[in-house]
Design a protein around this motif. Structure first.
Motif, short mmCIF file in Angstrom:
data_model
loop_
_atom_site.label_atom_id
_atom_site.label_comp_id
_atom_site.label_asym_id
_atom_site.label_seq_id
_atom_site.Cartn_x
_atom_site.Cartn_y
_atom_site.Cartn_z
N LEU A 78 40.03 19.06 38.10
CA LEU A 78 41.16 18.17 38.38
C LEU A 78 40.73 16.89 39.10
CD1 LEU A 78 43.70 20.90 39.54
CD2 LEU A 78 43.78 19.62 37.39
N GLY A 79 39.42 16.72 39.26
CA GLY A 79 38.93 15.47 39.84
C GLY A 79 38.76 15.47 41.34
N ILE A 103 56.45 19.42 38.61
CA ILE A 103 56.48 18.15 39.33
C ILE A 103 57.92 17.82 39.72
CG2 ILE A 103 56.13 15.66 39.07
CD1 ILE A 103 53.71 16.41 37.24
N HIS A 104 58.10 17.33 40.95
CA HIS A 104 59.43 17.01 41.47
C HIS A 104 59.54 15.51 41.72
CE1 HIS A 104 60.55 21.24 41.96
NE2 HIS A 104 59.30 21.42 42.34
N TYR A 158 46.63 27.68 39.61
CA TYR A 158 46.09 26.46 38.98
C TYR A 158 47.22 25.48 38.65
CZ TYR A 158 43.74 23.29 35.78
OH TYR A 158 43.25 22.16 35.18
N SER A 159 48.35 25.99 38.19
CA SER A 159 49.49 25.12 37.88
C SER A 159 49.96 24.35 39.11
CB SER A 159 50.65 25.93 37.31
OG SER A 159 50.30 26.49 36.06
N THR A 160 49.93 25.01 40.27
CA THR A 160 50.34 24.32 41.50
C THR A 160 49.33 23.24 41.89
OG1 THR A 160 49.26 25.83 43.07
CG2 THR A 160 51.47 26.43 42.31
N LEU A 161 48.05 23.51 41.70
CA LEU A 161 47.03 22.51 42.01
C LEU A 161 47.16 21.30 41.08
CD1 LEU A 161 43.87 24.79 42.49
CD2 LEU A 161 45.52 24.06 44.20
N SER A 186 49.92 20.27 39.45
CA SER A 186 51.12 19.50 39.79
C SER A 186 50.91 18.72 41.08
CB SER A 186 52.32 20.44 39.94
OG SER A 186 52.66 21.02 38.70
N ALA A 187 50.24 19.32 42.05
CA ALA A 187 50.00 18.64 43.32
C ALA A 187 49.16 17.38 43.11
CB ALA A 187 49.31 19.58 44.30
#
Length: 439
Positions: A394-395, A254-255, A351-354, A356-357
């Motif tokens: 992730l909803g 996350i940024h 999955y980690s990118t999804l 964090s997005a």
């Protein structure tokens, strides 16, 4: 009519005044059925200033952004690459757009495409560059980086070094970046690279024929082309009051530059697989970035991208997708665990990118991914279905999946999954457009 169809139908009037460089759907059927854009030029405006592998098609981006956002929306591309999404957002007058990219060369390319530069300022500098380039008394140092002699002749190294030195001394930062991007393109053209793919191989034909390209001629022609693109770009961005934020970083984390729950639309095209067996973005970018930075750190880039490492492999990801679990088992039935571990590592990172997005997404926002299903050990991996299963945890709801033929997306027709010269397979020629909605 579904909620998605209602949204699409209500967006159609936005396309009525579209110029002929872009697709103009007139009906819901038009919108849903046309995705290939084979008759359109992808190298319009600043999109064409430099090529990039597996680049987003502007017409595809335009269609989606225009449908799922408006001028007051916040739009994000978590794999922004050469900047097609945020550049199109600028053209459309989207107030705030964001991109995340881990490739330093792609970040430089995007920033240069986005900068506001009067074309006359650039054009006026070309004569001065030419005068210095052909001045035999001009002093400069030869550039050196790892394996430079392997990729260029001595004559080309000297000419490129001189040209780079001249450009680097331009005091106007925007003009300098404009010409550095031209330089980056010719740094590939004038090398011994075999341009049939994106991985780094020397062309036997070039080496055997003692390839000695005309560096100035290549630079001049590319500059002239880019002047024309910049002129057209400036006609539509002259009074543009928009903000583009480009984050140089990893989309798996996350940024803080992107506020929580602030994004209305995420539009992105993630890698189809790990760089070792699909598109090697780092290898494509290596020579231009080595010239720009005189550093060799980009050599490690592909191992830092999705699926680049199988260390600390977490197989719990298999519990989040029945399709992934099933397909990993199929791979293990025909091969040892090495290839299945590569696959698991890639989907773990995806999955980690999804995840964090999702931190950035507003409730009710749309997450649209353009991706392809690749084949591993003759098993057709259903990345589209795997993503929808990940997204559910992730909803998100899956609204629809469309398919498109890859016609004018810049990809090699063959690649080398084993990274061995001569051992190639056909690349995928279709993509899926996955439309998710945050519940």
């Amino acid at each position: 009519m579904t909620e998605l169809e209602t949204l699409i139908t209500s967006s159609l009037p936005k396309f009525a005044e579209e110029n002929n460089l872009y697709f103009k759907p007139k009906t819901l059927e038009d919108w849903e059925n046309v995705w290939d854009f084979g008759e359109f030029n992808a190298n319009i405006y600043n999109h064409g200033l430099h090529q990039y592998p597996a680049r987003f098609i502007p017409q595809l981006v335009r269609k989606i952004v225009k449908t799922f956002s408006n001028e007051n929306s916040n739009v994000l591309d978590i794999f922004s690459g050469s900047g097609t999404t945020i550049l199109e957002c600028k053209y459309l007058g989207i107030k705030n757009s964001y991109g995340i990219e881990l490739n330093p060369f792609a970040v430089f390319m995007t920033k240069t495409k986005l900068q506001n530069l009067d074309e006359n300022s650039a054009i006026q500098k070309l004569d001065k560059i030419k005068s210095l380039f052909f001045d035999d008394s001009y002093n400069f140092s030869l550039i050196s980086f790892k394996n430079i002699e392997f990729w260029y002749s001595e004559k080309v190294i000297s000419a490129l070094s001189k040209l780079f030195d001249i450009i680097s001394k331009i005091t106007d930062e925007k003009v300098k970046n404009f010409y550095l991007l031209v330089f980056c393109e010719i740094s590939r053209k004038t090398s011994f690279l075999d341009h049939s793919g994106f991985k780094m191989y020397r062309s036997k034909t070039k080496v055997s024929s003692h390839f000695e390209p005309d560096v100035w001629n290549e630079f001049y022609r590319t500059s002239q082309r880019n002047f024309e693109l910049l002129k057209e770009n400036n006609k539509i961005t002259m009074n543009n009051d928009t903000n583009q934020t480009l984050v140089y970083g990893d989309s798996r984390i996350i940024h803080s530059e992107i506020p929580e729950h602030s994004i209305d639309l995420i539009l992105t095209s993630p890698p189809y697989g790990d760089s070792k067996t699909t598109v090697a973005y780092g290898q494509y970018s290596r020579l231009p970035w080595q010239w720009l930075s005189q550093k060799d750190d980009i050599i490690q880039l592909d191992t830092n991208l999705l699926g680049g490492s199988t260390k600390k492999l977490d197989k719990s990801i298999l519990n989040l997708s029945e399709k992934l679990k099933e397909q990993v088992a199929e791979i293990e039935n025909v091969d040892d665990s090495k290839r299945s571990n590569d696959v698991i590592a890639f989907y773990n990172d995806l999955y980690s990118t999804l995840k964090s997005a999702t931190y950035y997404m507003k409730k009710g926002g749309y997450f649209i991914l353009v991706t392809g299903n690749r084949t591993v050990k003759k098993i057709y991996l259903r990345t589209d279905l795997i993503i929808t299963e990940f997204a559910k945890t992730l909803g998100y709801s899956t609204e629809k999946i469309y398919s498109r033929n890859i016609i004018n997306k810049r990809m090699a027709s063959k690649n080398s999954p084993t990274n061995e010269k001569g051992k190639t397979v056909n690349t995928m020629m279709t993509e899926n457009i996955i439309i998710l909605k945050k519940l």
